[in-house]
Write an enzyme that holds these catalytic residues in place. Structure first.
Site, PDB file in Angstrom:
ATOM      1  CB  THR A  51      -0.839   0.018   1.312  1.00  0.00           C
ATOM      2  OG1 THR A  51      -1.751  -1.061   1.281  1.00  0.00           O
ATOM      3  CG2 THR A  51      -1.597   1.312   1.503  1.00  0.00           C
TER       4      THR A  51
ATOM      5  NE  ARG B  19      -9.063  -7.480   3.159  1.00  0.00           N
ATOM      6  CZ  ARG B  19      -7.972  -6.727   3.158  1.00  0.00           C
ATOM      7  NH1 ARG B  19      -7.780  -5.832   2.214  1.00  0.00           N
ATOM      8  NH2 ARG B  19      -7.062  -6.854   4.100  1.00  0.00           N
TER       9      ARG B  19
ATOM     10  CG  ASP C 214      -5.130  -1.515   6.798  1.00  0.00           C
ATOM     11  OD1 ASP C 214      -5.179  -2.209   5.756  1.00  0.00           O
ATOM     12  OD2 ASP C 214      -4.100  -0.920   7.158  1.00  0.00           O
TER      13      ASP C 214
ATOM     14  CB  THR D 185       1.679  -0.770   4.427  1.00  0.00           C
ATOM     15  OG1 THR D 185       1.616  -1.764   3.397  1.00  0.00           O
ATOM     16  CG2 THR D 185       3.095  -0.746   4.979  1.00  0.00           C
ATOM     17  N   GLY D 186       0.283  -3.495   5.397  1.00  0.00           N
ATOM     18  CA  GLY D 186       0.392  -4.861   5.892  1.00  0.00           C
ATOM     19  C   GLY D 186      -0.965  -5.518   5.860  1.00  0.00           C
TER      20      GLY D 186
ATOM     21  N   GLY E 176      -4.347  -5.974   6.566  1.00  0.00           N
ATOM     22  CA  GLY E 176      -5.287  -5.007   7.127  1.00  0.00           C
ATOM     23  C   GLY E 176      -6.089  -5.545   8.299  1.00  0.00           C
TER      24      GLY E 176
HETATM   25  N1  ASP Z   1      -3.241  -2.944   4.242  1.00  0.00           N
HETATM   26  C1  ASP Z   1      -3.639  -3.405   2.930  1.00  0.00           C
HETATM   27  C2  ASP Z   1      -4.854  -4.271   3.059  1.00  0.00           C
HETATM   28  O1  ASP Z   1      -4.938  -5.049   3.964  1.00  0.00           O
HETATM   29  C3  ASP Z   1      -2.602  -4.143   2.223  1.00  0.00           C
HETATM   30  C4  ASP Z   1      -1.201  -3.676   2.424  1.00  0.00           C
HETATM   31  O2  ASP Z   1      -0.911  -2.667   2.977  1.00  0.00           O
HETATM   32  O3  ASP Z   1      -0.296  -4.354   2.045  1.00  0.00           O
HETATM   33  O4  ASP Z   1      -5.691  -4.188   2.202  1.00  0.00           O
END
Ligand code: ASP
Length: 308
Positions: free
Chosen positions: A172, A200, A203, A223-224, A226
């Site tokens: 992200t 879906r 976050d 980021t990660g 969510g």
């Molecule tokens: N946070 C984002 C999500 O879960 C994905 C990401 O940041 O890698 O959609």
């Protein structure tokens, strides 16, 4: 790289950085750096921190990067559904779009929701409808069935390599900007987790989840995976930790420790945070080593935060 060395005060070496220079921009991942540089130029040209966030994120959305914007990784049914949000410190304003399809710049639609509607968040077909009404650049989503066919073909192999929701399947752009007058703005944009179920929402478009800005205190972004961020209102908490006096780095570390304490020990949470405070301190932390981009006049670098 724009040059020069980062300035760490002696007592801040393990605690992120600090600069008196403005604007200060921090974003997720190395692919945020060119976006930061666009944001820097935007403020230097006399525009607002909000304009800077939008311009910086648009740059990344248009870059063809496989994780953000229309070129992002598709969902389990084979098409991209995008999430984005934007927050502007003065007036505590926010706008957000979730699971929007076929729109090139979700960050700009989020800003339009904030500026032109009485709402904060639009989702799915309604968000696309609004974007089209407002004349935003779009693609024809009736092409979808063709893409789905191709995607399904590879699905089995892809899933065995990186199951839905796994640490490899995300990315992200989240960007925070501190302006010359202390104004804070932030935004995020993502195609979300690859192979997610249609509908879906991660976050990234959730205020206090993927992004939170409080003009009196600071701003934080995520980021990660969510699901591991939004269940803990993580960026809201980071800003609250900074309000209590923690540095941005310590606030990011503290939320990771908090989240870890609620989760099974061996779970790969795959979460990462960036933060900036009103004083120009900035920091980051992740459950793995976390590269993030920091830019201010005379400086633009990818830094790596240690794993918590
Ligand atoms: N946070 C984002 C999500 O879960 C994905 C990401 O940041 O890698 O959609």
């Amino acid at each position: 790289m724009i040059g020069s060395q980062i300035t760490f005060a002696e007592d801040e070496k393990s605690d992120g950085g600090r600069t008196e220079k403005r604007p200060l921009i921090i974003s997720t991942w190395p692919f945020g750096k060119p976006g930061n540089e666009v944001a820097l130029k935007t403020v230097e040209a006399g525009k607002s921190t909000l304009d800077a966030v939008e311009a910086g994120i648009r740059h990344v959305e248009a870059s063809g990067n496989q994780t953000v914007g229309l070129s992002g990784k598709p969902n389990a049914a084979g098409f991209a559904q995008l999430d984005a949000c934007i927050m502007h410190g003065p007036g505590h304003k926010a706008g957000s779009v979730a699971a929007i399809e076929g729109i090139k710049h979700p960050i700009s639609v989020a800003r339009r929701v904030m500026e032109k509607t009485p709402h904060v968040m639009l989702a799915g077909d309604g968000a696309r409808w609004f974007a089209l009404q407002e004349g935003f650049e779009s693609i024809d989503i009736s092409e979808r069935p063709k893409k789905v066919k191709a995607w399904k073909k590879e699905q089995k192999q892809r899933r065995s390599e990186a199951p839905a929701g796994s640490a490899e399947n995300h990315d992200t752009i989240t960007m925070l900007v501190l302006g010359p007058d202390g104004t804070l703005s932030g935004g995020c944009s993502t195609s979300g987790l690859a192979d997610k179920l249609p509908g879906r929402v991660g976050d990234s478009p959730i205020l206090g989840g993927g992004l939170y800005v409080d003009n009196k205190v600071g701003a934080a972004g995520a980021t990660g995976i969510g699901e591991n961020v939004m269940r803990y209102c993580a960026t809201f908490m980071i800003v609250e930790f900074m309000r209590q006096g923690l540095s941005p780095t310590d606030a990011c570390k503290k939320i990771i420790e908090r989240i870890k304490s609620y989760e099974p020990e061996n779970k790969n949470l795959a979460i990462n945070f960036i933060a900036i405070d009103k004083q120009g301190r900035f920091g980051a932390a992740g459950t793995d080593k976390f590269p993030h981009s920091v830019t201010y006049p005379g400086f633009s670098e990818v830094l790596t935060a240690d794993a918590v």
